[in-house]
Design a protein around this motif. Structure first.
Motif, mmCIF file in Angstrom:
data_model
loop_
_atom_site.group_PDB
_atom_site.id
_atom_site.type_symbol
_atom_site.label_atom_id
_atom_site.label_comp_id
_atom_site.label_asym_id
_atom_site.label_seq_id
_atom_site.Cartn_x
_atom_site.Cartn_y
_atom_site.Cartn_z
ATOM 1 N N PRO A 162 7.799 14.181 -2.376
ATOM 2 C CA PRO A 162 7.987 12.916 -1.657
ATOM 3 C C PRO A 162 7.957 13.063 -0.139
ATOM 4 O O PRO A 162 7.387 12.224 0.553
ATOM 5 C CB PRO A 162 9.366 12.447 -2.137
ATOM 6 C CG PRO A 162 9.588 13.125 -3.426
ATOM 7 C CD PRO A 162 8.899 14.442 -3.324
ATOM 8 N N ARG A 163 8.552 14.129 0.375
ATOM 9 C CA ARG A 163 8.555 14.299 1.826
ATOM 10 C C ARG A 163 7.147 14.522 2.358
ATOM 11 O O ARG A 163 6.805 14.050 3.461
ATOM 12 C CB ARG A 163 9.466 15.464 2.215
ATOM 13 C CG ARG A 163 10.941 15.216 1.897
ATOM 14 C CD ARG A 163 11.842 16.255 2.525
ATOM 15 N NE ARG A 163 13.253 15.963 2.276
ATOM 16 C CZ ARG A 163 14.264 16.553 2.905
ATOM 17 N NH1 ARG A 163 14.016 17.482 3.820
ATOM 18 N NH2 ARG A 163 15.513 16.216 2.629
ATOM 19 N N SER A 164 6.333 15.230 1.594
ATOM 20 C CA SER A 164 4.943 15.436 2.004
ATOM 21 C C SER A 164 4.194 14.105 2.010
ATOM 22 O O SER A 164 3.396 13.826 2.922
ATOM 23 C CB SER A 164 4.253 16.422 1.053
ATOM 24 O OG SER A 164 4.878 17.678 1.090
ATOM 25 N N MET A 165 4.439 13.264 0.995
ATOM 26 C CA MET A 165 3.807 11.942 0.954
ATOM 27 C C MET A 165 4.188 11.116 2.174
ATOM 28 O O MET A 165 3.343 10.472 2.805
ATOM 29 C CB MET A 165 4.233 11.207 -0.316
ATOM 30 C CG MET A 165 3.583 11.706 -1.591
ATOM 31 S SD MET A 165 1.830 11.258 -1.705
ATOM 32 C CE MET A 165 1.945 9.480 -1.802
ATOM 33 N N SER A 195 0.829 -1.211 0.000
ATOM 34 C CA SER A 195 0.000 0.000 0.000
ATOM 35 C C SER A 195 0.860 1.257 0.000
ATOM 36 O O SER A 195 0.566 2.240 -0.695
ATOM 37 C CB SER A 195 -0.924 -0.020 1.227
ATOM 38 O OG SER A 195 -1.685 1.159 1.307
ATOM 39 N N PHE A 196 1.939 1.225 0.756
ATOM 40 C CA PHE A 196 2.886 2.345 0.817
ATOM 41 C C PHE A 196 3.495 2.606 -0.557
ATOM 42 O O PHE A 196 3.561 3.754 -1.032
ATOM 43 C CB PHE A 196 3.971 2.003 1.841
ATOM 44 C CG PHE A 196 4.894 3.126 2.193
ATOM 45 C CD1 PHE A 196 4.491 4.138 3.040
ATOM 46 C CD2 PHE A 196 6.188 3.162 1.693
ATOM 47 C CE1 PHE A 196 5.360 5.169 3.383
ATOM 48 C CE2 PHE A 196 7.054 4.177 2.019
ATOM 49 C CZ PHE A 196 6.640 5.196 2.881
ATOM 50 N N LEU A 197 3.935 1.535 -1.214
ATOM 51 C CA LEU A 197 4.515 1.665 -2.560
ATOM 52 C C LEU A 197 3.494 2.186 -3.557
ATOM 53 O O LEU A 197 3.807 3.016 -4.417
ATOM 54 C CB LEU A 197 5.045 0.309 -3.017
ATOM 55 C CG LEU A 197 6.275 -0.234 -2.296
ATOM 56 C CD1 LEU A 197 6.520 -1.685 -2.682
ATOM 57 C CD2 LEU A 197 7.493 0.612 -2.620
ATOM 58 N N SER A 198 2.266 1.700 -3.444
ATOM 59 C CA SER A 198 1.204 2.138 -4.353
ATOM 60 C C SER A 198 0.930 3.630 -4.203
ATOM 61 O O SER A 198 0.775 4.356 -5.197
ATOM 62 C CB SER A 198 -0.067 1.333 -4.074
ATOM 63 O OG SER A 198 -1.135 1.774 -4.872
ATOM 64 N N ASP A 199 0.883 4.095 -2.968
ATOM 65 C CA ASP A 199 0.652 5.521 -2.736
ATOM 66 C C ASP A 199 1.800 6.362 -3.275
ATOM 67 O O ASP A 199 1.594 7.435 -3.861
ATOM 68 C CB ASP A 199 0.474 5.785 -1.243
ATOM 69 C CG ASP A 199 -0.827 5.221 -0.713
ATOM 70 O OD1 ASP A 199 -1.698 4.872 -1.530
ATOM 71 O OD2 ASP A 199 -0.981 5.118 0.521
ATOM 72 N N PHE A 200 3.030 5.892 -3.088
ATOM 73 C CA PHE A 200 4.176 6.653 -3.590
ATOM 74 C C PHE A 200 4.214 6.664 -5.118
ATOM 75 O O PHE A 200 4.637 7.645 -5.727
ATOM 76 C CB PHE A 200 5.475 6.062 -3.034
ATOM 77 C CG PHE A 200 5.993 6.811 -1.858
ATOM 78 C CD1 PHE A 200 6.752 7.954 -2.018
ATOM 79 C CD2 PHE A 200 5.689 6.404 -0.565
ATOM 80 C CE1 PHE A 200 7.227 8.666 -0.925
ATOM 81 C CE2 PHE A 200 6.151 7.100 0.527
ATOM 82 C CZ PHE A 200 6.929 8.237 0.359
ATOM 83 N N LYS A 201 3.761 5.573 -5.723
ATOM 84 C CA LYS A 201 3.700 5.555 -7.184
ATOM 85 C C LYS A 201 2.687 6.580 -7.680
ATOM 86 O O LYS A 201 2.949 7.317 -8.648
ATOM 87 C CB LYS A 201 3.317 4.150 -7.662
ATOM 88 C CG LYS A 201 3.261 4.009 -9.172
ATOM 89 C CD LYS A 201 2.895 2.590 -9.571
ATOM 90 C CE LYS A 201 2.812 2.451 -11.085
ATOM 91 N NZ LYS A 201 2.432 1.070 -11.499
ATOM 92 N N LEU A 202 1.530 6.635 -7.013
ATOM 93 C CA LEU A 202 0.528 7.635 -7.381
ATOM 94 C C LEU A 202 1.071 9.040 -7.174
ATOM 95 O O LEU A 202 0.907 9.918 -8.035
ATOM 96 C CB LEU A 202 -0.738 7.424 -6.534
ATOM 97 C CG LEU A 202 -1.864 8.441 -6.762
ATOM 98 C CD1 LEU A 202 -2.396 8.351 -8.189
ATOM 99 C CD2 LEU A 202 -2.994 8.219 -5.757
ATOM 100 N N GLY A 203 1.735 9.269 -6.034
ATOM 101 C CA GLY A 203 2.325 10.579 -5.785
ATOM 102 C C GLY A 203 3.391 10.942 -6.797
ATOM 103 O O GLY A 203 3.550 12.113 -7.165
#
Length: 528
Positions: A317-320, A302-310
């Motif tokens: 990235p720091r905000s994510m 889930s973490f990777l998925s959110d970062f991919k969307l971001g």
């Protein structure tokens, strides 16, 4: 039409409609018309019930039912929907009828055809509390008095296909993606940056020490829980390390399955199995090991998925990272507080024997979680799936799941022109029914129908519409249901103000849970 306007219109429609299946006419959540036609037939209701049977012909007009367990059908690729359909049809409409009516596998007719409960050999519900001592460990004397634990055949087969799914994940990814993983790993150090990466260079990157500090901090806290609170947690410190290693090994292959199909094979069964073999008779330790192994992997994906969307949306990235970290703290705290509040305020919560059939507090997901802790932790796999149990043959599914992807890969190498062969995803097919129970056939029926209709009649005919509005529609439907559900709960739910008529009495398939073996006496069921 702008996306914002489309989202608002769809949200209002979803919000307004959900008051009907969510409150005024709840039978629309599972329209099991076969039960209505054959109101006195146990077999017909077993076939037709969308909640307690095989769901033949069962449909829903409730978006929350269609999107509750497999996520939104609008965001899954069509080949993944076909793979889920193949696995679902194989289990529900081929294996189950043959096992139940054909060969009476494991005494299937003594139990409900679709149930996550545990039973005695006589078809009565197993009294779990009678075999648990004060330390939440098994009392062998009481266990021997009550006898071996039995499951519905569907529940047993679900575990078997779960074994096959997790085994096939490793071989499928290894044979179909192994070379690509290796090449991409090597190329990552010298490959030219794509446009997204170049644009993201405008933001400060996340220092590696943020991740390292978070990892070390959570491990330290978890180790303290395992040592200082060992009487409550019951899991030794090495169990945490072992669970972390399992999550680390499986994160990459399962991430690839998730990225390509939007379906995520679970580690819950294999983690339960491993700890059940190592530490039988300790359900709390088994649950903790499963959570640290399975949920760590799930949250990582889930973490990777959110970062991919971001990354694609050009979010710093720091905000994510900070949003995810702070959101996790808030979500965990609020979830725990709500759970404690519900346990204190709802009488007989999660005890479905003491609640009406249409009660929202029967907790089907938690029931499966609890029964799993009994199967794998309290009683142990040796007394269920081993030499002391009834379901040892389920272990052959591990071998079948391992070999299956290799056979498909060999066929593809022999016939490379058959480009559809790589689309046959055995981890998805074999794990299609992994969410059942608590998911039911009506969830799958509606998910497959909606996903197929949108892929054929929207994506195929008007691709631009699909690209512009599809994900907006999915989000609007989810949001509309969520807002109305919250409104209903705080306006009429807290005051227990309900509507009582034929349309709120469930799906009208009371006989679907009846056994069909001779001599099994269950209240409310005809005696065979």
């Amino acid at each position: 039409m702008t996306r914002a306007k489309f989202f608002l219109i769809a949200l209002i429609c979803s919000f307004s409609w959900y008051v009907i299946p969510g409150y005024l006419f709840t039978t629309l959540s599972s329209i099991s018309w076969v039960c209505w036609v054959f109101s006195g037939s146990v077999t017909a209701q077993q076939l037709g019930s969308g909640m307690r049977g095989l769901g033949f012909g069962a449909i829903t007009l409730d978006w929350s039912v269609a999107a509750s367990f497999l996520f939104s059908p609008l965001i899954s690729p069509f080949f993944a929907i076909v793979n889920v359909l193949l696995g679902y049809a194989l289990v529900i409409y081929v294996v189950m009828p043959f096992s139940y009516w054909g060969v009476d596998l494991y005494g299937a007719r003594r139990f409900p055809i679709f149930s996550s409960h545990l039973f005695t050999a006589e078809g009565q519900k197993y009294n779990i509390s009678a075999i648990v001592n004060d330390k939440f460990q098994i009392d062998m004397v009481k266990y021997e008095e009550q006898g071996r634990i039995h499951m519905s055949t569907f529940f047993a087969l679900t575990y078997g296909f779960g074994f096959a799914s997790i085994a096939s994940t490793l071989t499928h990814v290894g044979f179909f993606y192994g070379r690509e993983i290796y090449d991409r790993f090597r190329a990552s150090y010298k490959e030219k940056e794509d446009i997204h990466t170049r644009l993201m260079k405008r933001y400060k990157d996340i220092p590696n020490w943020w991740f390292h500090l978070l990892l070390v901090g959570t491990l330290v806290v978890s180790l303290l829980l395992c040592t200082i609170l060992n009487d409550q947690v019951q899991m030794p410190w090495w169990g945490l390390i072992f669970a972390s290693v399992i999550a680390f090994i499986f994160t990459l292959p399962i991430s690839i399955i998730t990225a390509t199909t939007n379906q995520t094979p679970g580690l819950n069964i294999i983690t339960e199995y491993i700890m059940g073999v190592i530490l039988p008779g300790r359900p709390i330790a088994n649950v903790c090991f499963k959570v640290y192994g399975y949920m760590s992997m799930t949250q990582a994906i889930s973490f990777l998925s959110d970062f991919k969307l971001g990354h694609y949306m050009k979010i710093p990235p720091r905000s994510m990272f900070l949003v995810q970290f702070i959101g996790t703290i808030f979500a965990g705290t609020i979830n725990l507080a709500v759970a404690v509040w519900l346990l204190d305020s709802i009488e007989n919560i999660c005890q479905d024997d003491l609640l009406p059939a249409d009660s929202p507090w029967t907790c089907p997901g938690d029931r499966v979680f609890f029964d799993a802790s009994v199967i794998w932790g309290l009683v142990g796999p040796k007394r269920i799936f081993g030499s002391l149990g009834n379901y040892s043959s389920m272990n052959w599914f591990f071998l079948g799941g391992t070999i299956g992807p290799i056979i498909i890969w060999l066929f593809y190498k022999a016939f490379p022109s058959q480009t559809w062969l790589p689309l046959v995803n055995l981890p998805v097919i074999l794990g299609a029914t992994g969410a059942m129970p608590p998911a039911t056939p009506v969830n799958f029926n509606s998910w497959i129908i909606v996903g197929t209709v949108f892929n054929f009649f929207v994506f195929r005919s008007r691709k631009k519409w699909w690209q512009r509005y599809n994900y907006i529609l999915s989000a609007a439907l989810d949001a509309g249901v969520a807002f109305m559900a919250v409104l209903l709960y705080f306006s009429v739910g807290l005051e227990d103000k309900g509507v009582s008529w034929w349309g709120t009495d469930g799906e009208h398939c009371q006989l679907a849970t009846c056994p069909t073996a001779k001599g099994i006496n269950v209240p409310g069921c005809p005696l065979n």
